[in-house]
Motif scaffolding. Structure first.
Motif, PDB file in Angstrom:
ATOM      1  N   UNK A 310       0.770  -1.465   0.204  1.00 30.11           N
ATOM      2  CA  UNK A 310       0.121  -0.042  -0.108  1.00 30.11           C
ATOM      3  C   UNK A 310       0.789   1.360   0.066  1.00 30.11           C
ATOM      4  N   UNK A 311       0.537   2.161  -0.817  1.00 33.25           N
ATOM      5  CA  UNK A 311       1.010   3.711  -1.025  1.00 33.25           C
ATOM      6  C   UNK A 311      -0.197   4.569  -0.037  1.00 33.25           C
ATOM      7  N   UNK A 312       0.414   5.060   0.752  1.00 33.49           N
ATOM      8  CA  UNK A 312      -0.460   5.683   1.754  1.00 33.49           C
ATOM      9  C   UNK A 312       0.136   7.082   1.930  1.00 33.49           C
ATOM     10  N   UNK A 313      -0.490   8.392   1.877  1.00 28.79           N
ATOM     11  CA  UNK A 313       0.226   9.535   2.338  1.00 28.79           C
ATOM     12  C   UNK A 313       0.342   9.682   3.590  1.00 28.79           C
ATOM     13  N   UNK A 314      -0.625   9.290   4.430  1.00 29.54           N
ATOM     14  CA  UNK A 314      -0.571   9.415   5.925  1.00 29.54           C
ATOM     15  C   UNK A 314      -0.439   8.279   6.613  1.00 29.54           C
ATOM     16  N   UNK A 315       0.436   8.229   7.560  1.00 30.58           N
ATOM     17  CA  UNK A 315       0.386   6.847   8.271  1.00 30.58           C
ATOM     18  C   UNK A 315      -0.719   6.472   9.288  1.00 30.58           C
ATOM     19  N   UNK A 316      -1.713   7.684   9.377  1.00 28.82           N
ATOM     20  CA  UNK A 316      -3.097   7.454  10.072  1.00 28.82           C
ATOM     21  C   UNK A 316      -3.916   6.504   9.491  1.00 28.82           C
ATOM     22  N   UNK A 321      -5.019  -0.235   6.888  1.00 32.76           N
ATOM     23  CA  UNK A 321      -4.142  -1.143   6.220  1.00 32.76           C
ATOM     24  C   UNK A 321      -4.308  -2.594   6.962  1.00 32.76           C
ATOM     25  N   UNK A 322      -4.176  -2.365   8.307  1.00 30.23           N
ATOM     26  CA  UNK A 322      -4.167  -3.710   8.969  1.00 30.23           C
ATOM     27  C   UNK A 322      -5.349  -4.600   8.912  1.00 30.23           C
ATOM     28  N   UNK A 323      -6.543  -3.822   8.698  1.00 30.46           N
ATOM     29  CA  UNK A 323      -7.762  -4.391   8.644  1.00 30.46           C
ATOM     30  C   UNK A 323      -7.808  -5.175   7.144  1.00 30.46           C
ATOM     31  N   UNK A 324      -7.365  -4.722   6.106  1.00 33.91           N
ATOM     32  CA  UNK A 324      -7.206  -5.371   4.828  1.00 33.91           C
ATOM     33  C   UNK A 324      -5.779  -6.091   4.465  1.00 33.91           C
ATOM     34  N   UNK A 325      -5.367  -6.393   5.853  1.00 31.91           N
ATOM     35  CA  UNK A 325      -4.194  -7.466   5.918  1.00 31.91           C
ATOM     36  C   UNK A 325      -3.008  -7.122   4.588  1.00 31.91           C
ATOM     37  N   UNK A 326      -2.721  -5.712   4.844  1.00 31.89           N
ATOM     38  CA  UNK A 326      -1.661  -5.155   3.937  1.00 31.89           C
ATOM     39  C   UNK A 326      -0.442  -5.686   4.497  1.00 31.89           C
ATOM     40  N   UNK A 327       0.407  -6.216   3.644  1.00 29.14           N
ATOM     41  CA  UNK A 327       1.892  -6.795   4.157  1.00 29.14           C
ATOM     42  C   UNK A 327       2.790  -5.570   4.502  1.00 29.14           C
ATOM     43  N   UNK A 328       2.842  -4.486   3.473  1.00 24.51           N
ATOM     44  CA  UNK A 328       3.791  -3.355   3.614  1.00 24.51           C
ATOM     45  C   UNK A 328       3.287  -2.135   3.024  1.00 24.51           C
ATOM     46  N   UNK A 329       3.463  -1.051   3.801  1.00 18.46           N
ATOM     47  CA  UNK A 329       2.697   0.021   3.709  1.00 18.46           C
ATOM     48  C   UNK A 329       3.921   1.225   3.691  1.00 18.46           C
ATOM     49  N   UNK A 330       3.889   2.161   2.594  1.00 22.11           N
ATOM     50  CA  UNK A 330       4.782   3.215   2.583  1.00 22.11           C
ATOM     51  C   UNK A 330       4.138   4.421   2.830  1.00 22.11           C
ATOM     52  N   UNK A 366      -0.769  -7.667  10.802  1.00 20.24           N
ATOM     53  CA  UNK A 366       0.235  -8.133   9.634  1.00 20.24           C
ATOM     54  C   UNK A 366       0.944  -7.096   8.955  1.00 20.24           C
ATOM     55  N   UNK A 367       0.798  -5.738   9.393  1.00 18.26           N
ATOM     56  CA  UNK A 367       1.280  -4.964   8.475  1.00 18.26           C
ATOM     57  C   UNK A 367       2.661  -4.083   8.929  1.00 18.26           C
ATOM     58  N   UNK A 368       3.744  -4.350   8.193  1.00 15.00           N
ATOM     59  CA  UNK A 368       5.025  -3.495   8.425  1.00 15.00           C
ATOM     60  C   UNK A 368       4.712  -2.330   7.606  1.00 15.00           C
ATOM     61  N   UNK A 369       5.189  -1.042   8.387  1.00 13.64           N
ATOM     62  CA  UNK A 369       4.951   0.446   7.960  1.00 13.64           C
ATOM     63  C   UNK A 369       6.275   1.038   7.924  1.00 13.64           C
ATOM     64  N   UNK A 370       6.546   1.692   6.635  1.00 17.36           N
ATOM     65  CA  UNK A 370       7.721   2.650   6.535  1.00 17.36           C
ATOM     66  C   UNK A 370       7.503   3.932   6.559  1.00 17.36           C
ATOM     67  N   UNK A 371       7.684   4.884   7.353  1.00 20.14           N
ATOM     68  CA  UNK A 371       7.170   6.262   7.159  1.00 20.14           C
ATOM     69  C   UNK A 371       8.514   6.993   7.073  1.00 20.14           C
TER      70      UNK A 371
END
Length: 398
Positions: A310-316, A321-330, A366-371
């Motif tokens: 997932x590409x998301x502008x805000x970490x909010x 993302x977790x609800x939709x079982x995203x593995x990696x979020x930037x 299940x989500x790893x997030x890079x900010x």
């Protein structure tokens, strides 16, 4: 001054600190909302006036009572009831938010992801500053002591993902965020950033919003971003500052003409090294994000173990993302707080969660997030918070 006087003075000081701390908490939260910019700025101005006027009015009206309490063994019972109630609320709420703020300090690493990170700084010398600064204001700001706005940090981040397919071991993503083309910087700064990314030979470019702040800079987009080519494409979304131009769709069109793919508000199948992944663009709350039904529909056409990025502008949007079982979020948006205190880290951060996710790498199953700390900013000041080019390598978790 005896012990009781000392404790009374400390209580007055703590109440003042709590008063200002709660206003800072409010400032962070209001800037996380999807309100129009004019409304947010109006609320900020009102809040700024209130922040300073409330203690000034209290001391002007109740100075004798407050001074007697602080310096002559006065009692709470001798203070006006309204002032006591307000002080107790400040101390209680301030204590709660301070405890939460302290818990999420970067030094403790709570809920931080298992990553390896190395950083290389390209410090700007006088020639680089002259090449990058377009306006006089920018030139002056670059001379402020400790200002790091042109000192690029190239962050090599190895992220371990539990669900990473074997075929994507070592996959390379160049993550850009918060470009903020305001006209203060020349295009040269971002051109050089992309040049450094290309030297690394990424397989994918990902840009997570806040590209353009002023209309006249839209014409720079092809010049800056057309060279950013990768074997598996260059993907982008928009952020809240992209709403400040007269027509954000122009930003999308120019980026597409520069060879980038708009994934804002969509969920689609995308190929990385000929491996199908689910690629998602989340621009909420300023633009759109895929609906639950869209996410379910696209996921139903893919194997259950498909990697979701997932590409998301805000970490909010982390919980979404977790609800939709995203593995990696930037993500970006928070600029690392724009300034960071030693040990304590950032204080300012336009997030509903304050400075908890101002920058760094986080994991909540299940989500790893890079900010990212981002690359630009409207405020031409970065203290202990260099602009960041994230060069991300995906690794399989042991």
């Amino acid at each position: 001054m005896d012990f009781e006087n000392l404790m009374s003075c400390i209580l007055v000081i703590l109440t003042l600190i709590a008063h200002f701390g709660l206003r800072l908490t409010f400032y962070n939260r209001v800037n996380s909302l999807g309100w129009p910019r004019k409304r947010i700025k109006l609320v900020e101005k009102i809040a700024f006036v209130e922040t300073w006027m409330t203690p000034l009015v209290i001391f002007a009206v109740f100075f004798p009572a407050v001074s007697e309490f602080a310096f002559t063994n006065g009692s709470w019972r001798e203070l006006p009831a309204g002032l006591v109630i307000y002080s107790v609320l400040c101390l209680f709420l301030g204590g709660v938010f301070f405890a939460l703020w302290l818990l999420w300090r970067p030094i403790f690493g709570v809920q931080h992801a298992d990553v390896s990170r190395t950083s290389r700084c390209i410090a700007a010398d006088a020639n680089a500053t002259q090449r990058y600064a377009q306006t006089r204001k920018c030139q002056w700001s670059s001379r402020v002591p400790c200002n790091q706005m042109f000192d690029l940090a190239i962050e090599n981040v190895e992220v371990r993902l539990p669900g990473l397919p074997e075929s994507l071991e070592g996959y390379r993503i160049a993550h850009l965020s918060d470009i903020h083309l305001t006209g203060h910087f020349t295009p040269n700064f971002m051109t050089d950033v992309i040049g450094h990314a290309l030297d690394w030979q990424p397989e994918l470019f990902a840009l997570t919003g806040d590209i353009v702040d002023v209309q006249q800079c839209i014409g720079w987009l092809k010049q800056i971003f057309a060279p950013a080519r990768a074997s598996d494409g260059s993907l982008f979304i928009l952020g809240n500052h992209d709403t400040r131009v007269s027509e954000p769709d122009e930003v999308r069109r120019e980026m597409i003409e520069a060879g980038w793919t708009d994934v804002g508000g969509s969920a689609l199948k995308h190929s990385l090294r000929q491996t199908d992944v689910l690629m998602v663009g989340n621009e909420a709350p300023w633009f759109g994000r895929p609906s639950d039904s869209d996410m379910t529909a696209i996921a139903s056409d893919l194997p259950t173990d498909t990697l979701k990025i997932c590409l998301s502008h805000s970490p909010d949007q982390y919980d979404w993302a977790r609800r939709h079982e995203i593995d990696f979020m930037m993500c970006g948006h928070t600029h690392g707080g724009q300034g960071r205190l030693p040990l304590a880290g950032p204080i300012l951060s336009p997030s509903w969660h304050g400075s908890r996710w101002a920058s760094g790498d986080f994991y909540r199953a299940p989500t790893t997030m890079h900010v990212s700390r981002g690359l630009g900013g409207v405020h031409l000041l970065r203290i202990n918070c260099r602009p960041e080019l994230s060069l991300i390598t995906l690794r399989r978790s042991n």
